[in-house]
Design a protein around this motif. Structure first.
Motif, short mmCIF file in Angstrom:
data_model
loop_
_atom_site.label_atom_id
_atom_site.label_comp_id
_atom_site.label_asym_id
_atom_site.label_seq_id
_atom_site.Cartn_x
_atom_site.Cartn_y
_atom_site.Cartn_z
N ARG A 51 62.21 74.07 -17.08
CA ARG A 51 62.60 74.26 -18.49
C ARG A 51 63.80 75.21 -18.59
N LYS A 52 63.74 76.29 -17.86
CA LYS A 52 64.84 77.25 -17.89
C LYS A 52 66.11 76.64 -17.31
N PHE A 53 65.96 75.81 -16.28
CA PHE A 53 67.12 75.17 -15.67
C PHE A 53 67.83 74.27 -16.68
N LYS A 54 67.06 73.48 -17.44
CA LYS A 54 67.65 72.62 -18.46
C LYS A 54 68.30 73.45 -19.56
N GLU A 55 67.66 74.56 -19.92
CA GLU A 55 68.19 75.43 -20.97
C GLU A 55 69.51 76.04 -20.55
N VAL A 56 69.59 76.48 -19.29
CA VAL A 56 70.83 77.06 -18.76
C VAL A 56 71.94 76.02 -18.73
N ASN A 57 71.61 74.79 -18.33
CA ASN A 57 72.61 73.71 -18.30
C ASN A 57 73.14 73.41 -19.70
N GLU A 58 72.22 73.40 -20.67
CA GLU A 58 72.62 73.12 -22.05
C GLU A 58 73.58 74.20 -22.56
N ALA A 59 73.24 75.46 -22.26
CA ALA A 59 74.10 76.57 -22.69
C ALA A 59 75.48 76.47 -22.05
N ASN A 60 75.51 76.10 -20.78
CA ASN A 60 76.79 76.00 -20.09
C ASN A 60 77.63 74.84 -20.61
N ILE A 75 70.83 83.11 -23.57
CA ILE A 75 70.27 82.33 -22.47
C ILE A 75 71.01 82.61 -21.17
N LEU A 76 72.34 82.69 -21.23
CA LEU A 76 73.13 82.97 -20.03
C LEU A 76 73.26 84.47 -19.73
N GLY A 77 72.83 85.30 -20.70
CA GLY A 77 72.89 86.75 -20.47
C GLY A 77 74.30 87.30 -20.52
N VAL A 78 75.15 86.75 -21.40
CA VAL A 78 76.54 87.22 -21.53
C VAL A 78 76.80 87.62 -22.97
N GLU A 79 77.86 88.41 -23.17
CA GLU A 79 78.26 88.80 -24.51
C GLU A 79 79.00 87.65 -25.19
N LYS A 80 79.12 87.73 -26.52
CA LYS A 80 79.79 86.66 -27.25
C LYS A 80 81.29 86.60 -26.97
N ASN A 81 81.85 87.70 -26.47
CA ASN A 81 83.28 87.69 -26.11
C ASN A 81 83.48 87.47 -24.61
N ALA A 82 82.47 86.93 -23.93
CA ALA A 82 82.55 86.71 -22.48
C ALA A 82 83.68 85.74 -22.14
N THR A 83 84.34 85.99 -21.02
CA THR A 83 85.40 85.10 -20.56
C THR A 83 84.79 83.87 -19.89
N GLY A 122 68.62 63.42 -22.83
CA GLY A 122 67.22 63.75 -22.63
C GLY A 122 67.03 65.09 -21.96
N ASP A 123 68.06 65.63 -21.30
CA ASP A 123 67.98 66.92 -20.66
C ASP A 123 68.28 68.05 -21.63
N PHE A 124 68.57 67.74 -22.88
CA PHE A 124 68.92 68.75 -23.86
C PHE A 124 67.82 68.88 -24.92
N SER A 125 67.86 69.97 -25.66
CA SER A 125 66.76 70.33 -26.55
C SER A 125 66.80 69.58 -27.87
N ASP A 126 65.71 69.77 -28.66
CA ASP A 126 65.66 69.21 -30.01
C ASP A 126 66.74 69.82 -30.90
N ASN A 159 62.60 75.70 -6.78
CA ASN A 159 61.31 75.92 -7.46
C ASN A 159 60.56 74.59 -7.62
N PRO A 160 60.13 73.99 -6.52
CA PRO A 160 59.45 72.69 -6.63
C PRO A 160 58.14 72.80 -7.41
N ASN A 161 57.90 71.81 -8.27
CA ASN A 161 56.66 71.74 -9.05
C ASN A 161 56.44 72.95 -9.95
N ASN A 162 57.54 73.50 -10.45
CA ASN A 162 57.48 74.66 -11.34
C ASN A 162 58.04 74.25 -12.70
N ALA A 163 57.14 73.97 -13.63
CA ALA A 163 57.56 73.46 -14.94
C ALA A 163 58.39 74.48 -15.71
N GLU A 164 58.03 75.76 -15.62
CA GLU A 164 58.76 76.79 -16.35
C GLU A 164 60.19 76.94 -15.81
#
Length: 318
Positions: free
Chosen positions: A45-54, A9-17, A116-120, A37-42
């Protein structure tokens, strides 16, 4: 249930610093932020996914447990997904599950501002497996995310500073720039970032300045260097020269017999020192003696006479 590959999701390797993860997160959060990206559902979704990964990869303990989970999940898939959760042929999923509700596998619901901002993947796996308890949490105040922006300035604009407008999606913010900002310098505007959640404070806006190269000046910190053309006659005989600087015209005295390339130092005529009102660096002038062009016959003859007076042999024109 879909497994979330936070590294992908973040586009990094598993050994990323940590720095690489932070850099990747900020880039993607800025790209998909709702303000951009106002009124852009996709994008939302990606914004929440990136936050969850971080949230996971930026924390050492959470990342360690997630890496362990990833290895177990891979073995589970390689076995054909047999055994369900803890059944034969699988592995013991209960080690990750919450034992008292919330996101227990990652340290409890208090680690997250708004589940609620995180996935199932979080709510089902870390909140409800093994112990059979549902996800229970109370919404806690959390600060909004920081936003980042870049602003291009000419050298003259950086010298004078003044009001500028920053555009953040549909929002326009008027700021006042102090004189003397440097290329790559970042300022923080508190409370101008993303809105906080559940009564939490807003994030900050980080603005990085990019100073465009200038054809006339070379800047070194608060000091400036400027090439100044000087006529041959003034260089030989001396006189005054008016120099146009960023701070306005300045009169400079040229001594007789000044050599080409001579450097003059004008104290306090350089760039403003950022954050220190009234303080400036120095301005260095490199005098470039200009030879006269398209000499008339009379001028050529006068230069020959001068050469003879100096004892220099000059060829006669053919």
């Amino acid at each position: 249930m879909e497994y979330k590959d936070y590294y992908q999701i973040l586009g990094v390797e598993k050994n990323a610093t940590k720095d690489q993860i932070k850099k990747a997160y900020r880039k993607l959060a800025r790209q998909y932020h709702p303000d951009v990206n106002p009124n852009n559902a996709e994008a939302e979704r990606k914004f929440k996914e990136v936050n969850e990964a971080n949230e996971v990869l930026s924390d050492d303990e959470k990342r360690r447990k997630y890496d362990q989970l990833g290895a177990d999940w891979q073995r589970y898939q390689q076995a054909g997904g047999r055994g369900g959760f803890g059944g034969q042929g699988g592995f013991d999923w209960s080690q990750y599950a919450s034992q008292g509700g919330g996101f227990g596998g990652f340290g409890g619901a208090h680690d997250f501002a708004d589940a609620g901002d995180f996935s199932d993947f979080f709510s089902s796996f870390f909140g409800g497996m093994g112990g059979g308890h549902g996800r229970t949490h109370s919404a806690r105040p959390a600060a909004g995310h920081d936003l980042q922006a870049e602003m291009e300035l000419t050298l003259e604009e950086a010298y004078h500073g003044g009001p500028r407008t920053v555009v953040l999606g549909e929002r326009k913010l008027r700021i006042n720039i102090k004189p003397g900002v440097e290329d790559g310098q970042t300022i923080r505007l508190r409370d101008q970032g993303a809105p906080g959640r559940h009564g939490g404070p807003n994030g900050s806006l980080l603005i990085t300045f990019r100073i465009q190269p200038d054809a006339r000046y070379v800047r070194t910190g608060p000091d400036l260097t400027l090439d100044v053309p000087v006529s041959l006659y003034k260089a030989l005989l001396g006189g005054e020269q008016v120099v146009e600087t960023l701070g306005g015209p300045v009169k400079v005295k040229i001594k007789p017999e000044t050599a080409n390339g001579t450097r003059l130092r004008l104290r306090g005529k350089g760039f403003p020192v950022y954050g220190h009102v009234g303080q400036h660096g120095d301005l260095y002038l490199r005098l470039q003696v200009q030879l006269p062009q398209q000499l008339s016959t009379q001028e050529q003859e006068l230069f020959r006479q001068l050469a003879q007076l100096r004892g220099e042999a000059v060829d006669q024109p053919s």
